[in-house]
Design an enzyme around this catalytic site. Structure first.
Site, PDB file in Angstrom:
ATOM      1  N   GLN A   1      90.885  74.547  29.405  1.00  0.00           N
ATOM      2  CA  GLN A   1      90.976  73.350  30.245  1.00  0.00           C
ATOM      3  C   GLN A   1      90.604  72.151  29.426  1.00  0.00           C
ATOM      4  OE1 GLN A   1      88.336  75.276  33.969  1.00  0.00           O
ATOM      5  NE2 GLN A   1      89.719  73.355  34.399  1.00  0.00           N
ATOM      6  N   HIS A   2      90.770  71.037  29.870  1.00  0.00           N
ATOM      7  CA  HIS A   2      90.228  69.427  29.553  1.00  0.00           C
ATOM      8  C   HIS A   2      91.031  69.082  28.404  1.00  0.00           C
ATOM      9  CE1 HIS A   2      86.981  70.793  32.203  1.00  0.00           C
ATOM     10  NE2 HIS A   2      86.580  71.513  31.370  1.00  0.00           N
TER      11      HIS A   2
ATOM     12  N   ASP B   1      92.034  78.157  32.577  1.00  0.00           N
ATOM     13  CA  ASP B   1      91.678  79.444  32.275  1.00  0.00           C
ATOM     14  C   ASP B   1      90.861  79.953  33.132  1.00  0.00           C
ATOM     15  OD1 ASP B   1      90.040  77.737  31.117  1.00  0.00           O
ATOM     16  OD2 ASP B   1      89.927  78.891  29.264  1.00  0.00           O
TER      17      ASP B   1
END
Length: 497
Positions: A79-80, A241
């Protein structure tokens, strides 16, 4: 034979899992390692091209017959990450990752622009934390002005792999929650937070459309040919994820707690309503299954045990054997495992500290146990926020690379005083992606099976791997965890000084 594939683009590797839904067996797995570019300022980056190379390397490891039988694929991704694209779809810079803390200052700037952290939570459900995508854009504007100038599209890592596979630019609410820009209550972008991030540009024009669970896309024919796949393969929406691991561990119904032991450590639970904390004690994310996913994330999990193993020049497997020669508390050693800074607790500038060393206890085995305990204590610190809010759980479902460690499973059971279960498929994110691909393809063909119903059929627990707490060690760990908290408060004070 119809097969379903899940791709998991992590920090350390690309993983591929192929599932036969009829026999309920994983028929193939593959992986390809990834490098990490680290800077002294807390920057952590990768090249997006490495992910593409990793995907090709994974598919190349499969038999041609298996590749030809794959009918649907979904992507799980770390992520991110901030993937900046130009107008022609070209990647403009290395990708700043979830574990990148170099933009901590920009987080504060964004929140101050909307009236502070609490106002930020009111607007979107979450504060802007180091590692979240939002702060990476003003950082880029300051440090990479040519990238900012040419920026046309913002994607997340799993979005970029979807773009590569389909030629389409889109996001879904689960992964989009981790940008910091999505109002998780409404699943819509927050105009106030977008303006606070960049008052001179309409960032909405840079963000792709949001698609719902079950959406599928066609694969680009040339990409299918290069990967040895059928041109008829469907690409599901995929997700972050953690969202895919939630599917892979059965965390798609209330009252289930999942824990993932990867480079980072995460705790998450499904909710059928937004679960927002006014103090931002956890991430109030959306799930990729139509609900919500309150989540605790620590930035240092297996990275802690791997770092200690590397320091003393032994393998993680050897470290596992060493644990048996040590006792809870590591003979007085406590590791605050903040090698990447930390998100929970929110200490982006902190660094790892080994405390309590004397002439007798500094052994490789004790240091390795201290690393495992420190990573687990940090997750327990986050879990305490769930408990303080009245969330209750009776079991932990464990996934990720660390779930393969018998010693770590027992340690988690003892520290949390909860039974631990392990799914039959240990790689929860890749397996969850494969299940999402299966469900999306069935849905597209008119099958009315709900995702929770499908997950209940396929995400089985391996009862032989279940662990129960040891009452004696539960009591011991309460004392050692209290010591960890005392050290944490001392280091927090130093970090704030």
């Amino acid at each position: 034979m119809s097969l379903y594939a899940g791709i998991d683009a992590g920090t350390q590797s690309i993983k591929l899992l192929v599932y036969d839904a009829q026999s309920r067996q994983v028929v193939a797995t593959a992986s390809a390692p990834l490098e990490l570019i680290s800077g002294a300022d807390g920057s952590r980056e990768q090249l997006a091209s490495w992910w593409i190379d990793g995907v090709h390397a994974c598919f190349a490891q499969l038999d041609a017959s298996i590749r030809a039988s794959i009918v649907a694929i979904a992507v799980s991704g770390q992520q991110h990450g901030f993937v900046p694209l130009g107008r022609e779809g070209e990647v403009l810079a290395p990708v700043k990752l979830w574990c990148d803390t170099s933009s901590a200052h920009e987080c504060q700037q964004i929140m101050q622009a909307v009236g502070g952290e609490r106002r930020c939570i009111e607007l979107a459900g979450n504060p802007i934390l180091p590692g979240y995508t939002a702060s990476k854009l003003p950082w880029t504007r300051h440090h990479r002005p040519e990238v900012y100038r040419d920026l046309a599209v913002i994607l997340l890592p799993h979005d970029y792999l979807n773009f590569y596979l389909t030629g389409e630019r889109f996001m879904e609410a689960g992964d989009a929650s981790g940008t910091g820009w999505l109002d998780v209550r409404t699943r819509q972008w927050s105009p106030e937070l977008l303006a606070a991030t960049d008052p001179d540009r309409d960032l909405l024009q840079c963000l792709p459309p949001l698609v719902g669970p079950g959406t599928t896309f066609s694969i680009v024919p040339t990409i299918a040919a290069a990967l040895g796949l059928s041109h008829a393969v469907r690409i599901a929406a995929g997700g972050g994820d953690n969202m895919m691991a939630a599917i892979g561990t059965g965390c798609v119904v209330p009252d289930r707690l999942s824990m993932s032991l990867g480079t980072s450590g995460t705790l998450f639970a499904y909710a059928d309503r937004p679960v927002v904390d006014a103090n931002g004690s956890w991430a109030a994310f959306c799930s990729s299954s139509g609900g919500w996913l309150p989540l605790i994330c620590t930035m240092n999990c297996t990275v802690a045990t791997e770092t200690i193993a590397r320091l003393f020049d032994f393998s993680v497997g050897q470290g596992e054997a060493m644990i048996g020669a040590t006792s809870p508390g590591a003979a007085g050693l406590t590791l605050l495992p903040f090698f990447n800074g930390e998100r929970t607790p929110n200490l982006p500038d902190a660094r790892a500290s080994m405390l309590g060393m004397d002439l007798r206890n500094v052994t490789p085995a004790n240091c390795y146990r201290a690393a495992m305990e420190g990573a687990t204590y940090t997750m327990k610190y986050g879990y305490d926020a769930f408990a303080a809010a009245g969330l209750e759980f009776d079991t932990i479902v464990l996934t990720g690379g660390g779930s393969k460690s018998a010693a770590w499973k027992q340690m988690i059971a003892d520290i949390f005083d909860l039974p631990v279960e392990v799914p039959r498929q240990a790689e929860g994110a890749a397996f969850g992606a494969a299940l999402q691909a299966l469900w999306s393809q069935l849905r597209e063909n008119g099958d009315g099976t709900t995702l929770p119903e499908l997950v209940a059929q396929h995400a089985a627990i391996d009862l032989s791997l279940s662990i129960r707490p040891d009452p004696v060690r539960v009591d011991e760990y309460q004392m050692h965890y209290a010591r960890f908290l005392r050290h944490l408060e001392a280091v927090r004070a130093l970090d704030a000084a």
